[in-house]
Each structure stands twice: as structure tokens, then as C-alpha cells.
Design a protein around this motif. Structure first.
Motif, PDB file in Angstrom:
ATOM      1  N   ALA A  31      -1.653   8.442   1.356  1.00 14.24           N
ATOM      2  CA  ALA A  31      -1.116   9.291   2.415  1.00 14.24           C
ATOM      3  C   ALA A  31      -0.309   8.503   3.435  1.00 14.24           C
ATOM      4  O   ALA A  31       0.650   9.018   4.007  1.00 14.24           O
ATOM      5  N   GLU A  32      -0.694   7.245   3.648  1.00 14.19           N
ATOM      6  CA  GLU A  32       0.011   6.442   4.649  1.00 14.19           C
ATOM      7  C   GLU A  32      -0.250   4.972   4.375  1.00 14.19           C
ATOM      8  O   GLU A  32      -1.354   4.591   3.962  1.00 14.19           O
ATOM      9  N   ALA A  33       0.741   4.131   4.575  1.00 11.98           N
ATOM     10  CA  ALA A  33       0.588   2.689   4.446  1.00 11.98           C
ATOM     11  C   ALA A  33       1.591   2.016   5.366  1.00 11.98           C
ATOM     12  O   ALA A  33       2.785   2.289   5.303  1.00 11.98           O
ATOM     13  N   ASN A  34       1.101   1.169   6.248  1.00 15.97           N
ATOM     14  CA  ASN A  34       1.975   0.418   7.147  1.00 15.97           C
ATOM     15  C   ASN A  34       1.272  -0.881   7.527  1.00 15.97           C
ATOM     16  O   ASN A  34       0.236  -1.223   6.944  1.00 15.97           O
ATOM     17  N   THR A  35       1.804  -1.597   8.477  1.00 16.62           N
ATOM     18  CA  THR A  35       1.241  -2.903   8.837  1.00 16.62           C
ATOM     19  C   THR A  35      -0.161  -2.791   9.423  1.00 16.62           C
ATOM     20  O   THR A  35      -0.906  -3.762   9.444  1.00 16.62           O
ATOM     21  N   TYR A 162      -6.570  -6.777   9.268  1.00 20.10           N
ATOM     22  CA  TYR A 162      -5.706  -7.826   8.712  1.00 20.10           C
ATOM     23  C   TYR A 162      -6.099  -8.120   7.277  1.00 20.10           C
ATOM     24  O   TYR A 162      -7.270  -8.328   6.967  1.00 20.10           O
ATOM     25  N   MET A 163      -5.115  -8.110   6.378  1.00 21.70           N
ATOM     26  CA  MET A 163      -5.357  -8.483   4.985  1.00 21.70           C
ATOM     27  C   MET A 163      -4.244  -9.406   4.528  1.00 21.70           C
ATOM     28  O   MET A 163      -3.080  -9.267   4.930  1.00 21.70           O
ATOM     29  N   ARG A 164      -4.604 -10.362   3.665  1.00 23.64           N
ATOM     30  CA  ARG A 164      -3.635 -11.363   3.222  1.00 23.64           C
ATOM     31  C   ARG A 164      -2.738 -10.867   2.101  1.00 23.64           C
ATOM     32  O   ARG A 164      -1.673 -11.433   1.876  1.00 23.64           O
ATOM     33  N   GLN A 165      -3.157  -9.807   1.413  1.00 23.60           N
ATOM     34  CA  GLN A 165      -2.328  -9.217   0.372  1.00 23.60           C
ATOM     35  C   GLN A 165      -1.408  -8.163   0.988  1.00 23.60           C
ATOM     36  O   GLN A 165      -1.736  -7.571   2.019  1.00 23.60           O
ATOM     37  N   PRO A 166      -0.256  -7.888   0.365  1.00 23.24           N
ATOM     38  CA  PRO A 166       0.633  -6.842   0.879  1.00 23.24           C
ATOM     39  C   PRO A 166      -0.100  -5.502   0.958  1.00 23.24           C
ATOM     40  O   PRO A 166      -0.790  -5.109   0.027  1.00 23.24           O
ATOM     41  N   VAL A 167       0.047  -4.817   2.086  1.00 25.98           N
ATOM     42  CA  VAL A 167      -0.676  -3.571   2.314  1.00 25.98           C
ATOM     43  C   VAL A 167      -0.352  -2.545   1.241  1.00 25.98           C
ATOM     44  O   VAL A 167      -1.243  -1.871   0.711  1.00 25.98           O
ATOM     45  N   GLU A 168       0.922  -2.401   0.896  1.00 21.30           N
ATOM     46  CA  GLU A 168       1.320  -1.379  -0.070  1.00 21.30           C
ATOM     47  C   GLU A 168       0.664  -1.616  -1.427  1.00 21.30           C
ATOM     48  O   GLU A 168       0.189  -0.679  -2.078  1.00 21.30           O
ATOM     49  N   ALA A 169       0.614  -2.874  -1.860  1.00 25.32           N
ATOM     50  CA  ALA A 169       0.004  -3.184  -3.152  1.00 25.32           C
ATOM     51  C   ALA A 169      -1.492  -2.911  -3.127  1.00 25.32           C
ATOM     52  O   ALA A 169      -2.057  -2.336  -4.065  1.00 25.32           O
ATOM     53  N   MET A 170      -2.160  -3.323  -2.055  1.00 21.28           N
ATOM     54  CA  MET A 170      -3.595  -3.097  -1.950  1.00 21.28           C
ATOM     55  C   MET A 170      -3.903  -1.610  -1.859  1.00 21.28           C
ATOM     56  O   MET A 170      -4.867  -1.126  -2.457  1.00 21.28           O
ATOM     57  N   ALA A 171      -3.081  -0.873  -1.112  1.00 29.20           N
ATOM     58  CA  ALA A 171      -3.291   0.574  -0.985  1.00 29.20           C
ATOM     59  C   ALA A 171      -3.190   1.252  -2.341  1.00 29.20           C
ATOM     60  O   ALA A 171      -4.001   2.110  -2.688  1.00 29.20           O
ATOM     61  N   GLY A 172      -2.190   0.876  -3.135  1.00 28.95           N
ATOM     62  CA  GLY A 172      -2.028   1.465  -4.453  1.00 28.95           C
ATOM     63  C   GLY A 172      -3.200   1.157  -5.368  1.00 28.95           C
ATOM     64  O   GLY A 172      -3.669   2.018  -6.114  1.00 28.95           O
ATOM     65  N   SER A 173      -3.708  -0.072  -5.301  1.00 28.38           N
ATOM     66  CA  SER A 173      -4.848  -0.457  -6.135  1.00 28.38           C
ATOM     67  C   SER A 173      -6.090   0.331  -5.758  1.00 28.38           C
ATOM     68  O   SER A 173      -6.814   0.834  -6.625  1.00 28.38           O
ATOM     69  N   VAL A 174      -6.360   0.423  -4.458  1.00 32.13           N
ATOM     70  CA  VAL A 174      -7.545   1.148  -3.993  1.00 32.13           C
ATOM     71  C   VAL A 174      -7.416   2.632  -4.323  1.00 32.13           C
ATOM     72  O   VAL A 174      -8.388   3.286  -4.734  1.00 32.13           O
ATOM     73  N   ASP A 175      -6.222   3.173  -4.158  1.00 33.71           N
ATOM     74  CA  ASP A 175      -5.989   4.577  -4.476  1.00 33.71           C
ATOM     75  C   ASP A 175      -6.288   4.858  -5.947  1.00 33.71           C
ATOM     76  O   ASP A 175      -6.970   5.831  -6.291  1.00 33.71           O
ATOM     77  N   ALA A 176      -5.792   3.997  -6.829  1.00 26.55           N
ATOM     78  CA  ALA A 176      -6.017   4.178  -8.263  1.00 26.55           C
ATOM     79  C   ALA A 176      -7.497   4.039  -8.599  1.00 26.55           C
ATOM     80  O   ALA A 176      -8.033   4.790  -9.415  1.00 26.55           O
TER      81      ALA A 176
END
Length: 240
Positions: A31-35, A162-176
Motif C-alpha cells: 500500500a505504501e513504501a517510502n524512506t 531504519y533498515m539497511r536493505q532498500p525499503v522497496e525490495a524489503m516491502a515486496g519480499s514481506v508482502d509476498a
């Protein structure tokens, strides 16, 4: 933490991200992903009454994917259904399952529970556990059908920090990953994974809105499913 196990867990989540292209997760929604973090939402219709669905949700050993555990076996998962209760996992002894466990993992902690309507837990799932983030997972159930023979389940996971991995990539993984867990839950209760939030083929129309701001908020709030709120409605009393 055993490095090979952590690597295996991380690879599984990365594979889940690729799985976003699979048909059963094609409707998944970040639904949302940003810094600041990200929000994941899913909604499914389950051919089971709310009471049975609720009991199954509280028994992750029956439906959680063993590939998304630290021990490699979902049978080691449990949820203590009370405020302060733990969504935990035992780490069995390597040599003997009858020996004392070598450890345990706290995946999340229950902060709000109201049978059979709402379960809210806080915690950083999977590889997020090693990052400086907080996560809030809310699972809300609503009866559906003339006699409430079906259940609509709404899941929302809000992660910030704060996360060291790119937010968008982590969001997609968690979503899946969460979408896959809901697919297994639905299958356990005799159904098939439905469209993700906000409803689609479930026949749930957006809540009527009265102004532009409410319209923006209501766009992701299906009719018949109460908006997710950080606290109970005004006047509601929570007994200790």
C-alpha cells in the motif's frame, strides 16, 4: 543465530519477492513504501465461520509455511492469545527432539486481542528482526454471507524505522511472504486465495465518502470492514 539458517531464511524471502509474478499473488498490494517504512495490506474471503477462522489463525503450526521459520518446522510455532502473549518459536535440540530446546525466537508480541474480531501484534518478522525497525501486524475478521458462514479477513502490516536493505525490495519480499501465508491459511480452511485488498471479486464496494480527504482514506476501506484504528472506539471499555 546459525549463519546458514539466516542465509536460508533470507533467500526464501528473496524468492518470495520473485513469486510476486505468480498468479496467486498477482493481486498482492504494497500500500505504501517510502524512506520511513512501508505498509502491506491483504484481504481474503474464507469459506469458514469467524469462530473457526479465529481458532485457526491462533494456531500457526497448522498453516504457516515451514520455509519461513528459523527451525525449519512450523510445528514449533505458537501464539499465546492474551495481551503480552508471544508469537514464538522453539528451536529444538539438533541431536534429539526430546532433549531440552536449544533456544527460542519471539516473532511478535500480542498487544490487542478481541475474540473473534481483532488480533494485533508488534514485532519485526524474519530478516527485519536484525534491523532497527518496528512492525505492527493487525488481523481483523468479519462474518460474511446470510448466516455468517464465510469470513472476510483483513491483514495489515505497518513497518517503520531504519533498515539497511532498500525499503522497496524489503516491502515486496514481506508482502509476498504474508500473501503466501494467507494463501495457506485459506487453503487450510477449504478455500482458495482471493484478491488482495481492497476487495475486488469479493463484492465489497468502497465506503461512501463525504469529502475529498475521506474519499482518499475510504479508497482502501471495503464496505462491511471496520477501518483499522490504533485504539478502541470512544466509550468502549476494555476489561483487564
Amino acid at each position: 543465530m546459525n549463519i546458514s539458517r539466516f542465509h536460508r531464511y533470507t533467500v526464501v524471502l528473496a524468492t518470495a519477492l520473485i513469486g510476486l509474478c505468480a498468479p496467486h499473488l498477482a493481486q498482492a498490494k504494497v500500500a505504501e513504501a517510502n524512506t520511513r517504512g512501508f505498509v502491506v495490506r491483504h484481504m481474503v474471503e474464507i469459506p469458514s465461520g469467524v469462530d473457526k477462522t479465529w481458532e485457526t489463525v491462533l494456531d500457526p503450526a497448522e498453516w504457516w509455511d515451514s520455509a519461513h521459520t528459523w527451525s525449519g518446522d512450523a510445528a514449533n510455532l505458537s501464539i499465546d492469545p492474551r495481551a503480552g502473549g508471544c508469537f514464538c518459536e522453539l528451536l529444538p535440540h539438533d541431536a534429539s527432539p526430546r532433549a531440552a530446546p536449544k533456544g527460542s525466537v519471539e516473532h511478535m508480541r500480542v498487544v490487542y486481542i478481541e475474540r473473534p474480531r481483532l488480533l494485533r501484534m508488534t514485532g519485526a518478522l524474519g530478516p527485519l528482526q536484525s534491523e532497527a525497525v518496528n512492525g505492527t501486524l493487525t488481523i481483523q475478521l468479519k462474518p460474511r454471507g446470510g448466516e455468517g458462514q464465510d469470513t472476510v479477513l483483513l491483514l495489515e502490516y505497518v513497518v517503520g524505522g531504519y533498515m539497511r536493505q532498500p525499503v522497496e525490495a524489503m516491502a515486496g519480499s514481506v508482502d509476498a511472504m504474508l500473501g503466501a501465508q494467507l494463501e495457506r491459511l485459506t487453503s487450510e480452511l477449504g478455500g482458495a486465495f482471493a484478491r488482495a485488498f481492497p476487495g475486488g471479486d469479493l463484492g465489497l464496494d468502497p465506503v461512501p465518502d463525504t469529502d475529498a480527504k475521506e474519499n482518499a482514506d475510504a479508497e482502501e476501506a471495503p464496505d462491511g470492514v471496520e477501518p483499522l484504528a490504533p485504539e478502541p472506539p470512544e466509550g468502549e471499555v476494555i476489561e483487564r
